[in-house]
Design a protein around this motif. Structure first.
Motif, PDB file in Angstrom:
ATOM      1  N   ASP A 244      -3.596  -7.237   6.311  1.00 20.31           N
ATOM      2  CA  ASP A 244      -3.717  -7.681   4.927  1.00 20.31           C
ATOM      3  C   ASP A 244      -4.548  -8.958   4.762  1.00 20.31           C
ATOM      4  O   ASP A 244      -4.643  -9.507   3.670  1.00 20.31           O
ATOM      5  CB  ASP A 244      -2.336  -7.856   4.286  1.00 20.31           C
ATOM      6  N   PHE A 245      -5.191  -9.434   5.834  1.00 23.45           N
ATOM      7  CA  PHE A 245      -6.079 -10.587   5.701  1.00 23.45           C
ATOM      8  C   PHE A 245      -7.256 -10.176   4.815  1.00 23.45           C
ATOM      9  O   PHE A 245      -7.631  -9.005   4.771  1.00 23.45           O
ATOM     10  CB  PHE A 245      -6.553 -11.070   7.082  1.00 23.45           C
ATOM     11  N   SER A 246      -7.863 -11.107   4.117  1.00 23.28           N
ATOM     12  CA  SER A 246      -8.862 -10.783   3.099  1.00 23.28           C
ATOM     13  C   SER A 246      -9.985  -9.879   3.600  1.00 23.28           C
ATOM     14  O   SER A 246     -10.267  -8.836   2.991  1.00 23.28           O
ATOM     15  CB  SER A 246      -9.443 -12.060   2.491  1.00 23.28           C
ATOM     16  N   ILE A 247     -10.633 -10.219   4.695  1.00 28.68           N
ATOM     17  CA  ILE A 247     -11.750  -9.400   5.173  1.00 28.68           C
ATOM     18  C   ILE A 247     -11.270  -8.032   5.659  1.00 28.68           C
ATOM     19  O   ILE A 247     -11.905  -7.014   5.409  1.00 28.68           O
ATOM     20  CB  ILE A 247     -12.587 -10.126   6.259  1.00 28.68           C
ATOM     21  N   CYS A 248     -10.137  -8.015   6.318  1.00 27.33           N
ATOM     22  CA  CYS A 248      -9.591  -6.744   6.814  1.00 27.33           C
ATOM     23  C   CYS A 248      -9.204  -5.835   5.649  1.00 27.33           C
ATOM     24  O   CYS A 248      -9.503  -4.639   5.650  1.00 27.33           O
ATOM     25  CB  CYS A 248      -8.362  -7.002   7.685  1.00 27.33           C
ATOM     26  N   HIS A 249      -8.553  -6.410   4.666  1.00 24.23           N
ATOM     27  CA  HIS A 249      -8.127  -5.649   3.490  1.00 24.23           C
ATOM     28  C   HIS A 249      -9.331  -5.060   2.754  1.00 24.23           C
ATOM     29  O   HIS A 249      -9.336  -3.889   2.385  1.00 24.23           O
ATOM     30  CB  HIS A 249      -7.322  -6.559   2.562  1.00 24.23           C
TER      31      HIS A 249
END
Length: 127
Positions: free
Chosen positions: A27-32
């Protein structure tokens, strides 16, 4: 099990030898935002058919993660995971020397057949 994979346009080609028993969603920004379904393999399980020098590289935060993208279609087929943060090391997370493969890039792989593990990357200090 031997799996072959490519980016969307087929420029990036690779093979990976592994049995996929789960995928990870972070759920980290880049991963999401990228929406990859990730599974990790040891270094020797990935065979690149396209040289890393032909790919685009993105590094952020601690610059320990290496995100490799197709320079033509922009898809991320695999990456080198980041080194554990001091917070993660204190929690007992061990360093991982291998690859994180985007299961969505594998030919014939159905991700609905494996469990999804949630990674709470937003809770980790990335500085």
């Amino acid at each position: 099990m031997q799996n072959s994979g490519t980016c969307h346009c087929g420029f990036v080609q690779f093979e990976v030898s592994t049995d996929i028993d789960h995928v990870r969603v972070c759920d980290f920004s880049i991963c999401h935002q990228r929406g990859a379904l990730i599974f990790r393999v040891p270094d020797d399980a990935l065979r690149l058919k396209t040289s890393l020098s032909q790919l685009s590289l993105y590094e952020w935060g601690s610059r320990t993660a290496k995100d490799y993208f197709c320079p033509r279609c922009g898809i991320l087929p695999f990456r080198r995971p980041s080194a554990p943060t001091p917070q993660e090391l204190a929690q007992g997370v061990k360093p991982f020397d291998g690859w994180a493969i985007n299961a969505r890039c594998l030919h014939g792989f159905d991700p609905s057949g494996v469990p999804v593990r949630k990674v709470h990357g937003r809770k980790i200090s990335h500085t």
